[in-house]
Enzyme design. Structure first.
Site, PDB file in Angstrom:
ATOM      1  N   CYS A  83       0.833  -1.198   0.000  1.00 43.48           N
ATOM      2  CA  CYS A  83       0.000   0.000   0.000  1.00 43.48           C
ATOM      3  C   CYS A  83       0.873   1.255   0.000  1.00 43.48           C
ATOM      4  O   CYS A  83       1.759   1.396   0.849  1.00 43.48           O
ATOM      5  CB  CYS A  83      -0.923   0.007   1.212  1.00 43.48           C
ATOM      6  SG  CYS A  83      -2.034   1.425   1.241  1.00 43.48           S
ATOM      7  N   HIS A 155       1.865  -7.303  -6.661  1.00 44.15           N
ATOM      8  CA  HIS A 155       1.298  -6.263  -7.511  1.00 44.15           C
ATOM      9  C   HIS A 155       2.375  -5.865  -8.511  1.00 44.15           C
ATOM     10  O   HIS A 155       3.450  -5.422  -8.120  1.00 44.15           O
ATOM     11  CB  HIS A 155       0.883  -5.056  -6.668  1.00 44.15           C
ATOM     12  CG  HIS A 155       0.144  -4.006  -7.432  1.00 44.15           C
ATOM     13  ND1 HIS A 155      -0.908  -3.301  -6.895  1.00 44.15           N
ATOM     14  CD2 HIS A 155       0.293  -3.522  -8.691  1.00 44.15           C
ATOM     15  CE1 HIS A 155      -1.366  -2.440  -7.780  1.00 44.15           C
ATOM     16  NE2 HIS A 155      -0.642  -2.561  -8.881  1.00 44.15           N
ATOM     17  N   GLY A 196      -2.832  -6.521 -10.227  1.00 44.28           N
ATOM     18  CA  GLY A 196      -2.591  -5.243 -10.879  1.00 44.28           C
ATOM     19  C   GLY A 196      -3.084  -5.205 -12.316  1.00 44.28           C
ATOM     20  O   GLY A 196      -2.552  -5.917 -13.165  1.00 44.28           O
ATOM     21  N   GLY A 197      -4.103  -4.383 -12.580  1.00 42.64           N
ATOM     22  CA  GLY A 197      -4.564  -4.176 -13.940  1.00 42.64           C
ATOM     23  C   GLY A 197      -5.309  -5.334 -14.561  1.00 42.64           C
ATOM     24  O   GLY A 197      -5.582  -5.324 -15.762  1.00 42.64           O
TER      25      GLY A 197
END
Length: 318
Positions: A83, A155, A196-197
Site C-alpha cells: 500500500c 502487484h 494489478g490491472g
C-alpha cells in the site's frame, strides 16, 4: 481497497462466488493492539474463505494482532507490503517496507510463530521509487521466504512514494507482468499470485497458465457481476450454474433487513452494490435510486427492490 472491502461488501461478493478467496480491507496492527479496535475484525461466517490483511512493521505487535485474527477464525493472515498511501508511509508500513526485506522477514517469523495452522502470507509490490525491480523483487522474495513464507501476492507495479499520490500509484507506474512471471520460474516451490490491472476472467485465465493465483481488486468492486459471477465455473471448474445478478441482489434482502435492525444504514451496504449492473440496461437508474435514497431515514429493502425493478432480467453469466 481501504474503505471498500468491508464486511458488507464481502458478504455481497460471497453471494457471487463460493470459492474465490476474499480479503478484508487493511487493518493496522496498532489499531488492534494499542487502540483496542478489535471490532474491525468482525466478519460473517458466510464469508469463508476470507483472509485478513494487516498493516504494521513491529514484529511483536504484528504477532499480537495475528493472535487476534487467528482467534476470530480467519483462513489467512496477510501482511501488506504494497500500500502506497501517505498514512501507511508515516507509520512505516505498506510499500515502504520493500526497502527493508530483513524487517519483513522478522515480522513474518513472529506472525508465523503464533499463527498455529493459519497460513501467513505477504502482498508486495515489485519495488519502490528508483529501486531496480529486477534486483529488488527476487531478493525480497528470497529473504522473506527464508522466514518460512510460502505464499506471495505480487502487484506488478512499482510504488512511487515520492511524487505520486496513492490514486496515481494504482495506474501510472507501468505494469511488468513478465517480471512477475519470471518470479514463478525462479521460485517454483512458492505459491505466487499476480495482481494489478487484471479486469476480466479471461485475463485471469491467461495469467494462470503461468502463476498459481490471480488477485483482482478494483475491477471486482466496480463490476462485480462481470468478474465474480462465473468465476467458480471459469476458474475453479464448478459445474453448477452461477446465479444471476438479480438473484444475488434478492439474496441480499434478508442480510440487509438483519443489518438494519442492528442500526446499520442502508447506504453502508448498498454503496458496494452500485456497480452490480455495470454496462447493462437500467444500470443508471439502479445507481441513481440507490445513491439518492439509501441515506434517507427509513430506507430499506423496498428501495433496493424498487431500484431492481428498473433493470431488465438477464441470463446467468456462465
Amino acid at each position: 481497497m481501504m474503505d471498500w472491502s468491508d464486511r458488507h461488501c464481502r458478504y455481497f461478493h460471497r453471494l457471487m462466488t463460493r470459492q474465490a478467496l476474499l480479503y478484508t480491507e487493511m487493518v493496522t496492527a496498532p489499531a488492534l493492539v494499542r487502540g483496542g479496535a478489535v471490532h474491525l475484525l468482525d466478519f460473517n461466517p458466510e464469508e469463508h474463505p476470507v483472509a485478513v490483511q494487516l498493516g504494521g512493521s513491529d514484529p511483536q505487535e504484528l504477532a499480537q494482532a495475528t493472535k487476534l485474527c487467528v482467534a476470530r477464525g480467519y483462513d489467512e493472515v496477510n501482511l501488506n507490503v504494497g500500500c502506497p498511501s501517505d498514512r501507511v508511509q508515516s507509520g512505516t508500513f505498506g510499500a515502504v517496507l520493500m526497502r527493508d526485506a530483513p524487517l519483513v522477514a522478522e515480522c513474518m517469523r513472529s506472525m508465523k510463530d503464533v499463527a498455529q495452522d493459519t497460513e501467513v502470507t505477504v502482498k508486495c509490490r515489485i519495488g519502490v521509487d528508483d529501486q531496480s525491480a529486477d534486483e529488488v523483487l527476487p531478493a525480497f522474495i528470497e529473504t522473506v521466504a527464508a522466514a518460512g513464507v510460502t505464499r506471495f501476492t505480487i502487484h506488478a507495479r512499482k510504488a512511487w512514494l515520492q511524487g505520486l499520490s496513492p490514486k496515481e500509484n494504482r495506474d501510472i507506474p507501468p505494469l511488468d507482468y513478465p517480471l512477475v512471471h519470471r518470479m514463478k520460474a525462479a521460485f517454483p516451490a512458492l505459491h505466487l499470485s499476480i495482481n494489478g490491472g487484471i479486469t476480466t476472467l479471461e485475463d485471469a485465465r491467461a495469467h494462470l497458465d503461468v502463476m498459481d493465483g490471480v488477485m483482482i481488486g478494483r475491477a471486482a468492486y466496480h463490476d462485480p457481476a462481470g468478474v465474480l459471477l462465473g468465476a467458480d465455473q471459469a476458474i475453479f471448474g464448478a459445474t453448477d450454474p452461477s446465479r444471476t445478478a438479480h438473484e444475488v441482489v434478492e439474496a441480499m434482502y434478508p442480510y440487509i433487513e438483519a443489518q438494519l435492525t442492528k442500526g446499520v444504514r442502508l447506504h453502508s451496504i448498498t454503496r458496494h452494490m452500485l456497480g452490480t449492473f455495470t454496462g447493462r440496461p437500467g444500470a443508471r437508474k439502479w445507481r441513481r435510486i440507490l445513491s439518492e435514497g439509501a441515506s434517507k431515514d427509513g430506507a430499506g429493502v423496498a428501495l433496493v427492490a424498487e431500484a431492481l425493478s428498473h433493470v431488465p432480467d438477464h441470463v446467468p453469466v456462465s
